[in-house]
Scaffold this active site. Structure first.
Site, PDB file in Angstrom:
ATOM      1  N   GLY A  27      14.818  -3.750   9.687  1.00  0.00           N
ATOM      2  CA  GLY A  27      14.731  -2.302   9.838  1.00  0.00           C
ATOM      3  C   GLY A  27      14.042  -1.923  11.134  1.00  0.00           C
ATOM      4  O   GLY A  27      13.578  -2.774  11.894  1.00  0.00           O
ATOM      5  N   GLY A  29      11.172   0.916  12.723  1.00  0.00           N
ATOM      6  CA  GLY A  29      10.149   1.918  12.467  1.00  0.00           C
ATOM      7  C   GLY A  29       9.892   2.755  13.699  1.00  0.00           C
ATOM      8  O   GLY A  29      10.612   2.666  14.698  1.00  0.00           O
ATOM      9  N   MET A  31       7.448   2.582  15.809  1.00  0.00           N
ATOM     10  CA  MET A  31       6.871   1.879  16.957  1.00  0.00           C
ATOM     11  C   MET A  31       7.404   0.471  17.151  1.00  0.00           C
ATOM     12  O   MET A  31       7.108  -0.162  18.163  1.00  0.00           O
ATOM     13  CB  MET A  31       5.351   1.809  16.807  1.00  0.00           C
ATOM     14  N   VAL A  34      11.466  -4.519  12.613  1.00  0.00           N
ATOM     15  CA  VAL A  34      11.033  -5.474  11.594  1.00  0.00           C
ATOM     16  C   VAL A  34      12.127  -6.516  11.407  1.00  0.00           C
ATOM     17  O   VAL A  34      13.306  -6.179  11.250  1.00  0.00           O
ATOM     18  CB  VAL A  34      10.735  -4.766  10.254  1.00  0.00           C
ATOM     19  N   LYS A  49       6.836  -7.481  12.331  1.00  0.00           N
ATOM     20  CA  LYS A  49       7.035  -6.228  13.051  1.00  0.00           C
ATOM     21  C   LYS A  49       6.649  -6.452  14.507  1.00  0.00           C
ATOM     22  O   LYS A  49       5.517  -6.853  14.807  1.00  0.00           O
ATOM     23  CB  LYS A  49       6.193  -5.105  12.448  1.00  0.00           C
ATOM     24  N   ASP A 143       2.136   8.631   5.291  1.00  0.00           N
ATOM     25  CA  ASP A 143       3.603   8.573   5.302  1.00  0.00           C
ATOM     26  C   ASP A 143       4.107   7.893   4.029  1.00  0.00           C
ATOM     27  O   ASP A 143       5.039   7.100   4.059  1.00  0.00           O
ATOM     28  CB  ASP A 143       4.107   7.829   6.536  1.00  0.00           C
TER      29      ASP A 143
END
Length: 355
Positions: A27, A29, A31, A34, A49, A143
């Site tokens: 995925g 994000g 910043m 991943v 990450k 979040d």
């Protein structure tokens, strides 16, 4: 196009990050990206990450990425995704290593549909338990949403992605790192005060987000229909916390009330701590368990394809049969005493005859 999505197509997937062999993307994000990876010597599966290459020169972003890793690594709890290692790759870009998760609540809903109230209570308990520990360490997530509530390989629910988390005293310890008037987070799951002033949102903002996530789990809908931060704030102000019972009539009044209280417009009208939410969810689970009528074990094999009304009738029938069943008369204690006395006398006589 979303900036993070455009990066996901333009950046080359590395073969290795530190001692970890990259197996594929998981995925993107705000910043970093991943990846699914595996330690090249120990063969341990992990998620990594890695900081975006094109923003590596931005000091504020770099600080936030390191902060994310340090925050996540500073506490260890069964309901929080564990950070195992932090370092820099061969190109000197920061990365950190996490335990690998199997899925997320959002992905599970896409595959299997909405969660039942009982399932949502279980998930909510796990999230509240983990976030209680985070809040005790003065860490606010900011979040919390279905996409960040993860499912481990062994089926545990864990809170992940502390990318927007902050220490409550971060304004004093890291000036300029938090943008005071920016509503960092995801609008449909974000509290009004966080949308207006993210830097000063406290732990009750996470309570709002948990309520919004529970709403989504049992209805499949975002809690607010409007788009845009200000429109969502206005809708929340005018209507208060939304009632999931309006979209799902199978929900109990207690569960709906919990969601509405979590999502109250004013922070002082919500639950004040995650411990309060956790305890309320435990109480709901107990009430849910007590409301289930008993059913005979043998009947379970005959219920496949049976209509709901018929199952309820069978449950009531077995519950009534159990309550109407005549009780066995207790054995008279005097009879037992007499029998024991006769046995002792018989043994004495046999011994006397033998002599």
């Amino acid at each position: 196009m979303d900036e993070s999505n455009s990066r996901s197509h333009t950046e080359e997937i590395p073969e290795f990050v530190g001692p970890y062999k990259i197996e594929g993307p998981l995925g993107v994000g705000g910043m970093g990206r991943v990846y699914s990876a595996r330690h090249k010597v120990l063969n341990i599966p992990v998620a990594i990450k890695v900081f975006f290459r094109d923003v590596n020169e931005k000091p504020a972003s770099a600080k936030r990425f390191i902060q994310e890793a340090r925050l996540a690594a500073s506490i260890e709890h069964i309901n929080l995704v564990r950070v195992m290692e932090c370092g820099n790759d061969q190109d000197d870009h920061p990365y950190y290593v996490m335990e690998k998760m199997s899925s997320s609540i959002l992905l599970e809903m896409k595959k299997n549909g909405n969660y039942s109230e009982r399932e949502a209570i279980d998930i909510g308990e796990s999230v509240a338990r983990g976030m209680s520990v985070a809040h005790h360490h003065s860490i606010i997530h900011r979040d919390l949403k279905p996409d960040n509530i993860m499912v481990s390989v062994d089926g545990l629910y864990k809170v992940g992605d502390l990318g927007l988390a902050k220490l409550q005293d971060i304004e004093n310890t890291s000036p300029g790192l938090t943008m005071t008037k920016t509503g960092l987070g995801t609008p449909h799951f974000m509290s009004p005060e966080q949308a207006l002033d993210a830097a000063h949102a406290d732990a009750r903002a996470d309570i709002f987000s948990l309520g919004a996530s529970l709403y989504f789990m049992v209805t499949g809908k975002k809690p607010f229909e409007d788009e845009g931060v200000q429109a969502i704030i206005n809708e929340n102000y005018e209507k208060g916390g939304p009632d999931p019972g309006g979209l799902n009539s199978d929900l109990s009044a207690g569960f709906c009330q919990l969601v509405k209280k979590c999502m109250a417009y004013k922070p002082e009208e919500r639950y004040q701590t995650m411990e309060n939410v956790h305890q309320e969810l435990i109480d709901l689970r107990h009430r849910f368990h007590d409301s289930v009528k008993p059913i005979h074990f043998d009947t379970c094999f005959d219920l496949a394809g049976t209509k709901k009304e018929e199952i309820e009738r069978l449950m009531e029938q077995h519950a009534k049969a159990a309550s109407d069943k005549p009780k066995k008369e207790p054995v008279n204690k005097l009879y037992i005493v007499i029998i024991v006395a006769l046995l002792i006398l018989l043994l004495f006589l046999l011994k006397y005859i033998a002599l």
